[in-house]
Design an enzyme around this catalytic site. Structure first.
Site, PDB file in Angstrom:
ATOM      1  N   GLU A   1      17.516 -17.985  -6.659  1.00 53.96           N
ATOM      2  CA  GLU A   1      17.149 -16.640  -7.084  1.00 53.96           C
ATOM      3  C   GLU A   1      16.590 -16.655  -8.511  1.00 53.96           C
ATOM      4  O   GLU A   1      15.605 -15.975  -8.813  1.00 53.96           O
ATOM      5  CB  GLU A   1      18.372 -15.712  -6.961  1.00 53.96           C
ATOM      6  CG  GLU A   1      18.200 -14.295  -7.447  1.00 53.96           C
ATOM      7  CD  GLU A   1      17.091 -13.510  -6.745  1.00 53.96           C
ATOM      8  OE1 GLU A   1      16.527 -13.990  -5.752  1.00 53.96           O
ATOM      9  OE2 GLU A   1      16.776 -12.411  -7.230  1.00 53.96           O
TER      10      GLU A   1
ATOM     11  N   CYS B   1       0.838  -1.194   0.000  1.00 54.46           N
ATOM     12  CA  CYS B   1       0.000   0.000   0.000  1.00 54.46           C
ATOM     13  C   CYS B   1       0.882   1.257   0.000  1.00 54.46           C
ATOM     14  O   CYS B   1       1.891   1.304   0.687  1.00 54.46           O
ATOM     15  CB  CYS B   1      -0.937   0.108   1.203  1.00 54.46           C
ATOM     16  SG  CYS B   1      -2.081  -1.253   1.321  1.00 54.46           S
TER      17      CYS B   1
ATOM     18  N   ASN C   1      -2.115   2.223   5.791  1.00 53.75           N
ATOM     19  CA  ASN C   1      -1.246   1.122   5.370  1.00 53.75           C
ATOM     20  C   ASN C   1      -0.890   0.361   6.640  1.00 53.75           C
ATOM     21  O   ASN C   1      -0.279   0.920   7.540  1.00 53.75           O
ATOM     22  CB  ASN C   1       0.006   1.694   4.688  1.00 53.75           C
ATOM     23  CG  ASN C   1       1.047   0.623   4.411  1.00 53.75           C
ATOM     24  OD1 ASN C   1       0.721  -0.567   4.358  1.00 53.75           O
ATOM     25  ND2 ASN C   1       2.284   1.038   4.228  1.00 53.75           N
ATOM     26  N   GLY C   2      -1.275  -0.905   6.692  1.00 58.54           N
ATOM     27  CA  GLY C   2      -0.987  -1.695   7.893  1.00 58.54           C
ATOM     28  C   GLY C   2      -2.147  -2.631   8.167  1.00 58.54           C
ATOM     29  O   GLY C   2      -2.966  -2.887   7.279  1.00 58.54           O
TER      30      GLY C   2
ATOM     31  N   LYS D   1      12.849 -15.375  -9.477  1.00 62.49           N
ATOM     32  CA  LYS D   1      12.593 -14.339 -10.478  1.00 62.49           C
ATOM     33  C   LYS D   1      11.549 -14.821 -11.475  1.00 62.49           C
ATOM     34  O   LYS D   1      10.624 -14.110 -11.826  1.00 62.49           O
ATOM     35  CB  LYS D   1      13.867 -13.962 -11.261  1.00 62.49           C
ATOM     36  CG  LYS D   1      14.892 -13.141 -10.544  1.00 62.49           C
ATOM     37  CD  LYS D   1      14.505 -11.705 -10.263  1.00 62.49           C
ATOM     38  CE  LYS D   1      13.772 -11.556  -8.978  1.00 62.49           C
ATOM     39  NZ  LYS D   1      14.471 -11.383  -7.764  1.00 62.49           N
TER      40      LYS D   1
ATOM     41  N   HIS E   1      17.753 -36.994  -5.144  1.00 64.63           N
ATOM     42  CA  HIS E   1      17.018 -37.391  -3.939  1.00 64.63           C
ATOM     43  C   HIS E   1      15.527 -37.055  -4.055  1.00 64.63           C
ATOM     44  O   HIS E   1      14.831 -36.994  -3.055  1.00 64.63           O
ATOM     45  CB  HIS E   1      17.626 -36.708  -2.712  1.00 64.63           C
ATOM     46  CG  HIS E   1      19.049 -37.096  -2.489  1.00 64.63           C
ATOM     47  ND1 HIS E   1      19.418 -38.324  -1.992  1.00 64.63           N
ATOM     48  CD2 HIS E   1      20.203 -36.433  -2.743  1.00 64.63           C
ATOM     49  CE1 HIS E   1      20.740 -38.401  -1.924  1.00 64.63           C
ATOM     50  NE2 HIS E   1      21.232 -37.256  -2.386  1.00 64.63           N
TER      51      HIS E   1
ATOM     52  N   ARG F   1       3.978  -0.095  -4.751  1.00 63.79           N
ATOM     53  CA  ARG F   1       3.771  -0.614  -3.391  1.00 63.79           C
ATOM     54  C   ARG F   1       2.449  -1.369  -3.244  1.00 63.79           C
ATOM     55  O   ARG F   1       2.182  -1.980  -2.217  1.00 63.79           O
ATOM     56  CB  ARG F   1       3.770   0.547  -2.391  1.00 63.79           C
ATOM     57  CG  ARG F   1       5.053   1.334  -2.387  1.00 63.79           C
ATOM     58  CD  ARG F   1       4.963   2.445  -1.365  1.00 63.79           C
ATOM     59  NE  ARG F   1       4.856   1.894  -0.035  1.00 63.79           N
ATOM     60  CZ  ARG F   1       5.883   1.671   0.766  1.00 63.79           C
ATOM     61  NH1 ARG F   1       7.097   1.973   0.374  1.00 63.79           N
ATOM     62  NH2 ARG F   1       5.706   1.158   1.958  1.00 63.79           N
TER      63      ARG F   1
ATOM     64  N   LYS G   1       6.050  -4.202  -3.777  1.00 62.29           N
ATOM     65  CA  LYS G   1       7.497  -4.029  -3.658  1.00 62.29           C
ATOM     66  C   LYS G   1       7.984  -4.195  -2.224  1.00 62.29           C
ATOM     67  O   LYS G   1       9.003  -4.812  -1.971  1.00 62.29           O
ATOM     68  CB  LYS G   1       7.888  -2.651  -4.196  1.00 62.29           C
ATOM     69  CG  LYS G   1       9.371  -2.369  -4.160  1.00 62.29           C
ATOM     70  CD  LYS G   1      10.106  -3.294  -5.099  1.00 62.29           C
ATOM     71  CE  LYS G   1      11.612  -3.103  -5.056  1.00 62.29           C
ATOM     72  NZ  LYS G   1      12.295  -4.259  -5.658  1.00 62.29           N
TER      73      LYS G   1
ATOM     74  N   TRP H   1      -2.844  -2.765  -1.626  1.00 63.68           N
ATOM     75  CA  TRP H   1      -2.472  -4.176  -1.728  1.00 63.68           C
ATOM     76  C   TRP H   1      -3.322  -4.860  -0.679  1.00 63.68           C
ATOM     77  O   TRP H   1      -3.121  -4.682   0.519  1.00 63.68           O
ATOM     78  CB  TRP H   1      -0.979  -4.350  -1.433  1.00 63.68           C
ATOM     79  CG  TRP H   1      -0.488  -5.750  -1.640  1.00 63.68           C
ATOM     80  CD1 TRP H   1      -0.009  -6.283  -2.805  1.00 63.68           C
ATOM     81  CD2 TRP H   1      -0.409  -6.794  -0.661  1.00 63.68           C
ATOM     82  NE1 TRP H   1       0.351  -7.601  -2.606  1.00 63.68           N
ATOM     83  CE2 TRP H   1       0.117  -7.942  -1.306  1.00 63.68           C
ATOM     84  CE3 TRP H   1      -0.747  -6.895   0.682  1.00 63.68           C
ATOM     85  CZ2 TRP H   1       0.322  -9.154  -0.654  1.00 63.68           C
ATOM     86  CZ3 TRP H   1      -0.543  -8.103   1.348  1.00 63.68           C
ATOM     87  CH2 TRP H   1      -0.012  -9.211   0.671  1.00 63.68           C
TER      88      TRP H   1
ATOM     89  N   GLU I   1       7.942 -15.125  -9.872  1.00 63.33           N
ATOM     90  CA  GLU I   1       7.208 -13.920  -9.490  1.00 63.33           C
ATOM     91  C   GLU I   1       6.769 -13.079 -10.670  1.00 63.33           C
ATOM     92  O   GLU I   1       5.733 -12.445 -10.601  1.00 63.33           O
ATOM     93  CB  GLU I   1       7.943 -13.087  -8.435  1.00 63.33           C
ATOM     94  CG  GLU I   1       9.234 -12.488  -8.821  1.00 63.33           C
ATOM     95  CD  GLU I   1       9.880 -11.704  -7.665  1.00 63.33           C
ATOM     96  OE1 GLU I   1       9.183 -11.264  -6.746  1.00 63.33           O
ATOM     97  OE2 GLU I   1      11.107 -11.526  -7.691  1.00 63.33           O
TER      98      GLU I   1
HETATM   99  C1  AGP Z   1      12.242 -10.113  -4.813  1.00 59.65           C
HETATM  100  O1  AGP Z   1      12.195 -10.142  -6.179  1.00 59.65           O
HETATM  101  C2  AGP Z   1      10.970  -9.980  -4.116  1.00 59.65           C
HETATM  102  N1  AGP Z   1      10.078  -9.080  -4.670  1.00 59.65           N
HETATM  103  C3  AGP Z   1      11.001 -10.137  -2.619  1.00 59.65           C
HETATM  104  O2  AGP Z   1      11.345 -11.474  -2.395  1.00 59.65           O
HETATM  105  C4  AGP Z   1      11.928  -9.231  -1.769  1.00 59.65           C
HETATM  106  O3  AGP Z   1      13.258  -9.539  -2.028  1.00 59.65           O
HETATM  107  C5  AGP Z   1      11.587  -9.437  -0.283  1.00 59.65           C
HETATM  108  O4  AGP Z   1      10.261  -9.069  -0.049  1.00 59.65           O
HETATM  109  C6  AGP Z   1      12.510  -8.694   0.639  1.00 59.65           C
HETATM  110  O5  AGP Z   1      12.452  -7.315   0.431  1.00 59.65           O
HETATM  111  P1  AGP Z   1      13.513  -6.320   1.063  1.00 59.65           P
HETATM  112  O6  AGP Z   1      14.832  -6.664   0.475  1.00 59.65           O
HETATM  113  O7  AGP Z   1      13.030  -4.964   0.658  1.00 59.65           O
HETATM  114  O8  AGP Z   1      13.484  -6.537   2.538  1.00 59.65           O
END
Ligand code: AGP
Length: 604
Positions: free
Chosen positions: A477, A2, A97-98, A481, A500, A27, A599, A71, A484
């Site tokens: 990673e 948010c 936001n919260g 990527k 395994h 956000r 984000k 969000w 997501e």
């Molecule tokens: C990464 O592509 C993500 N969007 C997410 O995993 C992110 O890395 C995670 O939420 C941590 O965020 P931060 O580094 O701002 O704490």
């Protein structure tokens, strides 16, 4: 999660707020809304979907207002659940936001007292609660309302008859941009930068009262606070796409530069140099017993690589913990331990809570943070800023490589302090990282080649990513990527673990990405490739050498420059970022705003 934005000044609030929300949309982008105060009362406009290209937004005449990009947490994505929420008697408007944890109880109490609700959100309860306590003083009413609320908030409140805004913070970020007879209150700096670089960060428990002529900040028990005024270091250009189709692509392509910014001024002949570590106390790095690194998502993957580097270069026992797990058990840490928190945004709720837990237990803490002035950066006591510039794409890319760089240098420093390496060795290790930006630029030239590979796979449903040692977290990673931004199912595994279990998944429809630069484990990885090939799996390999034995096994190969094994993750990750980007683009996905994500995850 948010974005909230408020304006009070002399200009039309509606257009300023809509532009601010566009900057904040990363956000949260389920729905959005704006309220302004006009001579006809509070005017409200709420919409489902992204703000996107909304042009010429006009709500009415008014120079005070608040807006929100959502969000969803409580309540589906619908117009009625979008913010702002207005109290049932039409006098109070809020954006939040919260999470209000005790909203159900509060809502039931208010309903008994004759209040009605028009949304399924937890936030609406704040609007009615402030209304309930309002007897001509918005500050007092908000104070009394917040005393009832259990949970987190970044909150803006306005009243139809009061020419001011009220902001309150507990657990969700909020800052005030200071203009000339105008003020901008936002969840982060991006919507403030076009107007002013002067800001005040609010802390948990702060309440701010803002009029056109000034602002004051108090604690919730009415103690006046003298807040420090800071300067934002970002420029407008940095928060724009700069000719790229997506922020994510801009950020991937910008890695040689962001990496240089992270390294700048920190490499010296005597070894790495960081300002701002004195708070740890003389000799602490030498005598500390253990390192614990805590983070979430991509930052957690960077931490896994750092664990390997800490043990390899500095010979210090290191553990990596998901921040969300660390905080909910009984971590055994004390003043002999260094707890490193890694976060791009510096606002991730779980990471912030893990930091607080570590501090409570007496551990020394250190932040590896990108966003200057963020909550985690301010609460760690000290640490290392990445200086990677704003990262707007929801999928983290340049922050990851800068996190690696910052931690790599810090680890060299620790190793020197502890006498684990000589100054000559430190110089040699620094030399390896100094070469990285140039090599990154070479790999980025392969974007078209990688798109061609993406064209063969974008219609599939699954991907497996395998790597060993330092490059196992890179496999994780790469899989994250892809998941997501393309919504394809992807798993990352240590290559040797495949037999395994995951090997059962392999058939001709399963592409397998091997992260296999030249390393001690290279021969073993070739054997793992044989096992995949024997079962019909299609291999895409990220490699750093010519090898006829490999050519026989792989369907596609992406060659990166040969570098020292310890810095190989800085480079191997780049083809994986590009592969995910091109696959998602070919699938027509909304790359900068992937579904269900935001984000900065400021709720638990
Ligand atoms: C990464 O592509 C993500 N969007 C997410 O995993 C992110 O890395 C995670 O939420 C941590 O965020 P931060 O580094 O701002 O704490």
């Amino acid at each position: 999660m948010c974005g909230i934005f408020g304006y009070i000044g002399t200009k039309d609030a509606d257009s300023i707020i809509i532009n601010g929300l566009k900057q904040l949309e990363y956000r949260g982008y389920d729905s959005w809304g704006v309220t302004i105060r006009s001579d006809k009362g509070l005017l409200l406009s709420k919409h489902v979907g992204q703000i996107g290209e909304v042009k010429d937004f006009k709500l009415g005449k008014g120079t005070v207002g608040i807006g929100h990009t959502r969000w969803a947490t409580h309540g589906e994505v619908t117009q009625k659940n979008a913010h702002p929420h207005i109290s049932c008697f039409g006098n109070i408007a809020i954006v939040h936001n919260g999470i209000v944890e005790n909203y159900a109880k509060l809502k039931a109490k208010l309903i008994k007292k004759g209040y009605s609700f028009s949304s399924d959100t937890d936030s609406e309860v704040i609007a009615n609660l402030v209304c309930h306590y309002y007897h001509g003083d918005l500050a007092e009413a908000t104070r009394r309302a917040l005393a009832q609320v259990r949970g987190t908030y970044g909150l803006l409140v306005m009243h139809k008859d009061e020419d001011r805004l009220l902001a309150a913070r507990n657990g969700s970020p909020l800052m005030i941009g200071l203009g000339d007879h105008e003020f901008f209150i936002a969840s982060d700096a991006s919507p403030i930068v076009p107007y002013t670089k002067k800001v005040v960060y609010l802390d948990d428990g702060d309440m701010a009262f803002i009029t056109r002529d000034g602002y004051s900040v108090m604690t919730q028990d009415k103690k006046k606070l003298n807040k420090k005024e800071d300067r934002i270091t970002w420029s407008i250009e940095e928060i724009e796409k700069g000719g790229f189709r997506h922020f994510m692509l801009k950020e991937i392509m910008g890695q040689p530069e962001s990496m240089e910014n992270t390294l700048r001024g920190r490499i010296t002949d005597e070894g790495p140099h960081f300002g701002g570590l004195d708070y740890l106390g003389k000799g602490f790095l030498k005598k500390m017993r253990r390192v614990i690194i805590t983070a979430c998502g991509t930052s957690w993957h960077a931490a896994l690589i750092a664990e390997y580097l800490f043990e390899e270069i500095a010979c210090i026992p290191t553990e990596v913990e998901y921040a969300s797990e660390f905080r909910y058990r009984n971590p055994i840490v004390d003043e002999n331990d260094l707890v490193i928190v890694v976060s791009q945004s510096g606002e991730t709720a779980d990471t912030l809570a893990a930091l607080r837990e570590a501090k409570k237990k007496g551990a020394k803490t250190l932040g590896i943070i990108n966003v200057v002035g963020s909550s985690i950066a301010r609460e760690t006591g000290g640490g290392i800023y990445l200086h990677a510039g704003p990262e707007i794409g929801v999928a983290s890319t340049k922050a990851f490589t800068s996190q690696l760089a910052a931690m790599y240098l810090f680890i060299i420093l620790v190793a020197l302090e502890r006498g684990q390496i000589t100054p000559a060795k430190a110089r040699e290790l620094q030399h390896h990282i100094n070469l990285v930006p140039k090599h990154m630029a070479e790999i980025l030239k392969k974007s078209k080649e990688i798109r061609k590979i993406a064209e063969s796979y974008f219609e599939g449903n699954n991907f497996l990513y395998l790597g060993r040692g330092l490059n196992y977290p890179v496999a994780l990673e790469g899989a994250l990527k892809l998941k997501e931004i393309s919504y394809m199912h992807a798993e990352g595994y240590p290559a040797a673990e495949m037999k395994h279990g995951p090997i059962a998944l392999i058939d001709e429809k399963m592409p397998v990405v091997f992260v296999a630069p030249k390393s001690g484990a290279y021969e073993k990885i070739l054997s793992n490739m044989e096992e995949v090939k024997a079962r019909g799996g299609k291999i895409i390999a990220v490699v750093s050498q010519e090898d006829p034995a490999l050519d026989r096994l792989v369907a596609h190969k992406i060659t990166i420059p040969k570098v020292h094994e310890l810095v190989s993750p800085f480079l191997t990750v780049i083809p994986l970022q590009l592969l995910a980007y091109h696959i998602a683009d070919l699938r027509g996905c909304d790359i900068d705003k992937p579904r269900n994500l935001a984000k900065s995850v400021t709720v638990e």
